[in-house]
Design a protein around this motif. Structure first.
Motif, PDB file in Angstrom:
ATOM      1  N   ASN A  76      -1.818  -9.897  -3.775  1.00  0.00           N
ATOM      2  CA  ASN A  76      -0.481  -9.327  -3.543  1.00  0.00           C
ATOM      3  C   ASN A  76      -0.569  -8.101  -2.643  1.00  0.00           C
ATOM      4  O   ASN A  76       0.271  -7.921  -1.751  1.00  0.00           O
ATOM      5  CB  ASN A  76       0.191  -8.970  -4.870  1.00  0.00           C
ATOM      6  N   LYS A  80       1.002  -7.911   1.192  1.00  0.00           N
ATOM      7  CA  LYS A  80       1.886  -6.838   1.652  1.00  0.00           C
ATOM      8  C   LYS A  80       1.311  -6.160   2.887  1.00  0.00           C
ATOM      9  O   LYS A  80       2.052  -5.790   3.798  1.00  0.00           O
ATOM     10  CB  LYS A  80       2.097  -5.817   0.534  1.00  0.00           C
ATOM     11  N   ASN A  83       2.128  -8.328   5.764  1.00  0.00           N
ATOM     12  CA  ASN A  83       3.532  -8.749   5.753  1.00  0.00           C
ATOM     13  C   ASN A  83       3.695 -10.232   5.457  1.00  0.00           C
ATOM     14  O   ASN A  83       4.487 -10.943   6.081  1.00  0.00           O
ATOM     15  CB  ASN A  83       4.215  -8.413   7.086  1.00  0.00           C
ATOM     16  N   ASP A  85       3.998 -11.127   2.067  1.00  0.00           N
ATOM     17  CA  ASP A  85       4.455 -11.160   0.684  1.00  0.00           C
ATOM     18  C   ASP A  85       5.756 -11.923   0.554  1.00  0.00           C
ATOM     19  O   ASP A  85       6.563 -11.974   1.469  1.00  0.00           O
ATOM     20  CB  ASP A  85       4.570  -9.760   0.094  1.00  0.00           C
TER      21      ASP A  85
END
Length: 89
Positions: A76, A80, A83, A85
């Protein structure tokens, strides 16, 4: 952040690093504690069972479950960072 192919390569490289690290930890706990170091660990006990036996029967399973959650958490963070997620709907 980076162009598409470079970002994908960097993402995959970090993904493999996380995966290999967690697999090495699992191997060390399951094979090391359950087989290689069992005689040293059997000097201690958990719940009346020798620690080496406990690692061979239960400890590696518990470790694997913890590593699953660690992998999800790491991925996770990685998603993020790149980019990738999933957005809440």
């Amino acid at each position: 952040m980076k162009d598409g192919k470079a970002a994908a390569a960097a993402y995959w490289k970090e993904n493999l690093r996380v995966l290999l690290t967690l697999l090495c930890i699992w191997f060390a706990v399951s094979f090391g504690c359950g087989i290689l170091f069992v005689d040293e660990l059997d000097q201690f006990s958990i719940g009346g069972f020798p620690l080496g036996f406990w690692f061979a029967q239960q400890g590696s399973i518990y470790t694997f479950i913890v590593l699953i959650f660690a992998y999800v958490w790491q991925m996770n963070r990685l998603d993020k960072k790149y980019n990738l997620d999933e957005k809440e709907m």
